[in-house]
Scaffold this active site. Structure first.
Site, PDB file in Angstrom:
ATOM      1  N   LYS A 288      10.315 -11.881  10.963  1.00 45.03           N
ATOM      2  CA  LYS A 288       9.027 -12.545  11.202  1.00 45.03           C
ATOM      3  C   LYS A 288       9.152 -14.059  11.033  1.00 45.03           C
ATOM      4  O   LYS A 288       8.643 -14.821  11.842  1.00 45.03           O
ATOM      5  CB  LYS A 288       7.946 -12.005  10.244  1.00 45.03           C
ATOM      6  CG  LYS A 288       7.688 -10.511  10.384  1.00 45.03           C
ATOM      7  CD  LYS A 288       6.496 -10.053   9.547  1.00 45.03           C
ATOM      8  CE  LYS A 288       6.698 -10.165   8.053  1.00 45.03           C
ATOM      9  NZ  LYS A 288       7.695  -9.246   7.493  1.00 45.03           N
TER      10      LYS A 288
ATOM     11  N   ARG B 209      -1.515  -7.368   5.090  1.00 41.67           N
ATOM     12  CA  ARG B 209      -0.601  -6.336   4.602  1.00 41.67           C
ATOM     13  C   ARG B 209      -1.334  -5.111   4.101  1.00 41.67           C
ATOM     14  O   ARG B 209      -0.686  -4.156   3.671  1.00 41.67           O
ATOM     15  CB  ARG B 209       0.234  -6.901   3.448  1.00 41.67           C
ATOM     16  CG  ARG B 209       1.636  -7.361   3.855  1.00 41.67           C
ATOM     17  CD  ARG B 209       2.206  -8.068   2.650  1.00 41.67           C
ATOM     18  NE  ARG B 209       3.621  -8.046   2.522  1.00 41.67           N
ATOM     19  CZ  ARG B 209       4.407  -9.100   2.772  1.00 41.67           C
ATOM     20  NH1 ARG B 209       3.924 -10.190   3.275  1.00 41.67           N
ATOM     21  NH2 ARG B 209       5.688  -9.022   2.522  1.00 41.67           N
TER      22      ARG B 209
ATOM     23  N   ARG C 245      20.633 -11.932   3.462  1.00 37.69           N
ATOM     24  CA  ARG C 245      19.741 -13.056   3.165  1.00 37.69           C
ATOM     25  C   ARG C 245      19.816 -13.430   1.687  1.00 37.69           C
ATOM     26  O   ARG C 245      19.761 -14.608   1.335  1.00 37.69           O
ATOM     27  CB  ARG C 245      18.303 -12.670   3.544  1.00 37.69           C
ATOM     28  CG  ARG C 245      17.291 -13.768   3.283  1.00 37.69           C
ATOM     29  CD  ARG C 245      15.973 -13.470   3.938  1.00 37.69           C
ATOM     30  NE  ARG C 245      15.098 -12.678   3.106  1.00 37.69           N
ATOM     31  CZ  ARG C 245      13.949 -12.147   3.528  1.00 37.69           C
ATOM     32  NH1 ARG C 245      13.550 -12.323   4.760  1.00 37.69           N
ATOM     33  NH2 ARG C 245      13.202 -11.450   2.720  1.00 37.69           N
TER      34      ARG C 245
ATOM     35  N   ARG D 106      16.590 -15.373  -3.333  1.00 37.09           N
ATOM     36  CA  ARG D 106      15.273 -14.844  -3.685  1.00 37.09           C
ATOM     37  C   ARG D 106      15.436 -13.622  -4.568  1.00 37.09           C
ATOM     38  O   ARG D 106      16.068 -12.652  -4.191  1.00 37.09           O
ATOM     39  CB  ARG D 106      14.518 -14.445  -2.406  1.00 37.09           C
ATOM     40  CG  ARG D 106      13.661 -15.551  -1.858  1.00 37.09           C
ATOM     41  CD  ARG D 106      12.996 -15.155  -0.571  1.00 37.09           C
ATOM     42  NE  ARG D 106      12.104 -14.015  -0.696  1.00 37.09           N
ATOM     43  CZ  ARG D 106      11.318 -13.608   0.303  1.00 37.09           C
ATOM     44  NH1 ARG D 106      11.327 -14.240   1.454  1.00 37.09           N
ATOM     45  NH2 ARG D 106      10.528 -12.575   0.137  1.00 37.09           N
TER      46      ARG D 106
ATOM     47  N   ARG E  39       9.594  -3.278  -2.288  1.00 36.15           N
ATOM     48  CA  ARG E  39       8.878  -3.941  -1.178  1.00 36.15           C
ATOM     49  C   ARG E  39       8.796  -3.022   0.040  1.00 36.15           C
ATOM     50  O   ARG E  39       7.776  -2.988   0.729  1.00 36.15           O
ATOM     51  CB  ARG E  39       9.577  -5.268  -0.824  1.00 36.15           C
ATOM     52  CG  ARG E  39       9.343  -6.330  -1.896  1.00 36.15           C
ATOM     53  CD  ARG E  39      10.304  -7.490  -1.767  1.00 36.15           C
ATOM     54  NE  ARG E  39      10.146  -8.200  -0.516  1.00 36.15           N
ATOM     55  CZ  ARG E  39      11.127  -8.885   0.077  1.00 36.15           C
ATOM     56  NH1 ARG E  39      12.319  -8.940  -0.473  1.00 36.15           N
ATOM     57  NH2 ARG E  39      10.879  -9.518   1.196  1.00 36.15           N
TER      58      ARG E  39
HETATM   59  P1  AMP Z   1       7.145 -12.236   2.221  1.00 36.34           P
HETATM   60  O1  AMP Z   1       7.786 -13.574   2.153  1.00 36.34           O
HETATM   61  O2  AMP Z   1       6.151 -12.125   3.353  1.00 36.34           O
HETATM   62  O3  AMP Z   1       8.140 -11.105   2.234  1.00 36.34           O
HETATM   63  O4  AMP Z   1       6.266 -12.055   0.888  1.00 36.34           O
HETATM   64  C1  AMP Z   1       6.858 -12.129  -0.390  1.00 36.34           C
HETATM   65  C2  AMP Z   1       5.943 -11.510  -1.431  1.00 36.34           C
HETATM   66  O5  AMP Z   1       4.691 -12.221  -1.473  1.00 36.34           O
HETATM   67  C3  AMP Z   1       5.547 -10.065  -1.180  1.00 36.34           C
HETATM   68  O6  AMP Z   1       6.532  -9.140  -1.639  1.00 36.34           O
HETATM   69  C4  AMP Z   1       4.256  -9.971  -1.996  1.00 36.34           C
HETATM   70  O7  AMP Z   1       4.535  -9.931  -3.389  1.00 36.34           O
HETATM   71  C5  AMP Z   1       3.617 -11.329  -1.717  1.00 36.34           C
HETATM   72  N1  AMP Z   1       2.774 -11.299  -0.498  1.00 36.34           N
HETATM   73  C6  AMP Z   1       2.988 -11.992   0.653  1.00 36.34           C
HETATM   74  N2  AMP Z   1       2.016 -11.750   1.547  1.00 36.34           N
HETATM   75  C7  AMP Z   1       1.175 -10.868   0.952  1.00 36.34           C
HETATM   76  C8  AMP Z   1      -0.011 -10.213   1.378  1.00 36.34           C
HETATM   77  N3  AMP Z   1      -0.521 -10.412   2.606  1.00 36.34           N
HETATM   78  N4  AMP Z   1      -0.628  -9.382   0.506  1.00 36.34           N
HETATM   79  C9  AMP Z   1      -0.123  -9.175  -0.735  1.00 36.34           C
HETATM   80  N5  AMP Z   1       0.996  -9.745  -1.197  1.00 36.34           N
HETATM   81  C10 AMP Z   1       1.654 -10.584  -0.360  1.00 36.34           C
END
Ligand code: AMP
Length: 189
Positions: free
Chosen positions: A14, A89, A128, A134, A145
């Site tokens: 993404k 999400r 990654r 991370r 996740r």
């Molecule tokens: P990402 O970079 O999109 O993989 O997001 C990293 C982390 O941020 C996720 O594992 C969640 O802990 C939090 N997060 C990001 N977007 C959301 C969302 N829309 N709703 C809830 N938690 C989120």
């Protein structure tokens, strides 16, 4: 306005595709994951509240996430449109986004689903992790996740399918080829 949701599991690409889309369509990119990480590294109040949740690979509560997202949209009144990356999400987030956009006489025009299988995701995130460092890319956090994705996030798809908005794009293969397919999906909206 052109408002797009880029949908897919962690590691679907993404972020990579968003970077190319912003350039081509001149849209404002909103990644809730990036915003949370920014709050954490700036040690803001919000950052303090969500730090452990992100570290554990769990979803941040809807109310916190929705407020942050709406605030970010409001900061960009001149935008030609938005790419929502990693949001919504949950179905509650998708409903909140629809209601919020409707209040601005706007809507989600389309949802591009990047289709990637679980084996590929695990492989990509392991790669990654070597570069990003991370903590939530660690194997056990990643499983959490992926769990969150398949227990909560996946239900967002039927929500948008019922509105006839989802286009599925194969997320495995050459990045530029995937990008072309994503663009074809967007251009036919
Ligand atoms: P990402 O970079 O999109 O993989 O997001 C990293 C982390 O941020 C996720 O594992 C969640 O802990 C939090 N997060 C990001 N977007 C959301 C969302 N829309 N709703 C809830 N938690 C989120």
């Amino acid at each position: 306005m052109l408002n797009l949701v880029l949908f897919g599991p962690p590691g679907a690409g993404k972020g990579t595709q968003s970077a190319k889309l912003i350039e081509k369509y001149q849209l404002v990119h909103i990644s809730t994951g990036d915003l949370f990480r920014m709050h954490i590294s700036n040690d803001t109040e919000l950052g303090k509240r969500v730090k452990q949740i992100l570290a554990d690979g769990l979803l941040v509560p809807d109310s916190i996430t929705i407020d942050m997202l709406e605030e970010e949209v409001q900061k960009n009144p001149q935008a030609k449109g938005f790419i929502f990356d990693g949001f919504p999400r949950t179905v509650a987030q998708a409903e909140a986004l629809d209601a919020f956009l409707e209040g601005k006489s706007e809507k989600i025009n389309g949802v591009v689903q990047l289709d990637v299988n679980q084996d590929e995701i695990k492989h990509r995130i392991a790669e990654r992790q070597k570069i990003s460092g991370r903590a939530d890319d660690d194997a056990d956090k990643l499983l959490k996740r992926i769990d969150e994705y398949f227990s909560k996030t996946i239900h967002v798809l039927p929500y948008y399918e019922a509105q006839g908005k989802v286009t599925k794009v194969n997320g495995i293969g050459d990045i530029d080829e995937i990008f072309n397919n994503v663009c074809t999906a967007i251009d036919s909206l």
